[in-house]
Design a protein around this motif. Sequence first.
Motif, mmCIF file in Angstrom:
data_model
loop_
_atom_site.group_PDB
_atom_site.id
_atom_site.type_symbol
_atom_site.label_atom_id
_atom_site.label_comp_id
_atom_site.label_asym_id
_atom_site.label_seq_id
_atom_site.Cartn_x
_atom_site.Cartn_y
_atom_site.Cartn_z
ATOM 1 N N LEU A 62 0.968 -1.072 0.122
ATOM 2 C CA LEU A 62 -0.017 -0.143 0.030
ATOM 3 C C LEU A 62 0.851 1.112 0.278
ATOM 4 O O LEU A 62 0.761 2.646 -0.708
ATOM 5 C CB LEU A 62 -1.113 0.009 1.580
ATOM 6 C CG LEU A 62 -1.877 -0.983 1.563
ATOM 7 C CD1 LEU A 62 -3.101 -0.679 2.942
ATOM 8 C CD2 LEU A 62 -3.150 -0.830 0.102
ATOM 9 N N SER A 92 -5.015 5.048 6.631
ATOM 10 C CA SER A 92 -4.496 3.917 5.702
ATOM 11 C C SER A 92 -6.075 3.759 4.549
ATOM 12 O O SER A 92 -5.408 4.110 3.269
ATOM 13 C CB SER A 92 -3.985 3.200 6.158
ATOM 14 O OG SER A 92 -2.875 3.862 6.948
ATOM 15 N N THR A 93 -6.629 3.982 4.898
ATOM 16 C CA THR A 93 -7.287 3.389 3.996
ATOM 17 C C THR A 93 -7.502 5.030 2.710
ATOM 18 O O THR A 93 -8.571 4.542 1.825
ATOM 19 C CB THR A 93 -8.938 2.818 4.733
ATOM 20 O OG1 THR A 93 -9.131 1.623 5.025
ATOM 21 C CG2 THR A 93 -10.170 2.333 3.283
ATOM 22 N N VAL A 111 -4.651 5.300 1.058
ATOM 23 C CA VAL A 111 -5.120 4.199 -0.009
ATOM 24 C C VAL A 111 -6.063 4.385 -1.896
ATOM 25 O O VAL A 111 -6.228 5.021 -2.702
ATOM 26 C CB VAL A 111 -4.876 3.515 0.279
ATOM 27 C CG1 VAL A 111 -5.253 2.044 -1.396
ATOM 28 C CG2 VAL A 111 -3.725 2.732 0.777
#
Length: 387
Positions: free
Chosen positions: A13, A212-213, A216
């Motif tokens: 990621l 983080s989601t 990304v």
Amino acid sequence: MNSPIPGVIAAPLIGFVAVVALGRWALLHQTVTDRLLNRALAWAGAGMLLLERGIAPRFGSLMHQLSMGCMLFAVMSAYGAATLWAGADPNGAWRRQRRYNLFAAACAAVILIVGTPAREQGTLLGGTPDMWSAASALAFCLPAIACGRRMGQVLYRELVRADTTRRERLVFGALLTALAVGACGLPFAALLFGDWVPIEDPDLIRWAWPNSTVIVLTAALLAVPLFDVLATRAGWDRARRCCRRLGPLWTDVTGAVPEIVLDPASTGHDEPEVRLIRMTVEIRDALLHLNRYAPHDLPIPAAAGPVHRYAVRIAYAIQAKAEGRGPVHAAPRTGVPESRDLDSELRQLLELARAWPAARAAVDAETKRPTPSWASAGRFRRLAMRA
């Protein structure tokens, strides 16, 4: 001190975010908005990397606080881009952004100051409901909420506009979804500090995963225009693909009617979109001219579709004109439905181009004649004009 996201998941990621950021910095760095978005993505990627505290457990607490600082700079860069989308004057963008960056630096300094006890104890700031965690949460959440509010207003406004395309709606809807995902950590923080529900989360997974989601998802959306630029440079964009598909049909019909070919120097033939428009116009003009040479009675199978029948008529017309026979119709006739706009006309011509090789081969086999020599000469003549 453990990382909140396993390395086998975090590594690809982070690599994806880094590749998108570097690619955009190299190819999409012209406008102020692009530069701000690129800065936001770079800061966010650095924040994701610092979240991997397992790399250096001894400095895990400091890495966590520095990660929050990086996220603050990413948030304020995104806030600057959202301000431009909202209609702010682009001439004052960097002056405003300096103020936003100073505010982000001040909030990051607050986090480092109030995080001193956590660093000394080797714990994570925000892991326990104390006054220092509350102060750091306030310093981080206020800019994030302000940015989310501004970004949400702009995205919703663009989403409900009548002239927004389907692709744009998908992008704006995905960005709104990313904002919602990022906001899902706020209820957990409220429950923790309110002491209403006991939450055991020493690694602050509730904070790392939503952030983080969002990063990304945002990187994936920002990669779309990057892929468009790469596709254009590689010749994979829609205009170039359509030009290649129309190429055989264009070569044959303009070879039969070379006088309708436009002057490339007058239309900027280097641009794929302009070239596609030229080819569309030239094919349509050539078809109108060749329709006059198409015989009345043709040996076309009854099961053939209308596009194939029309392609066969044009192939016969090309041969008739090449053999010196005169027109059989006094005025041009069309064998395909008339289109009202360029997109509809392009779709019709692409269908005709798909049926063209088989129709031309069928006519050549029917008349037992090879392809006329002028076709090859016409091809090289057209390519020479394009060069």
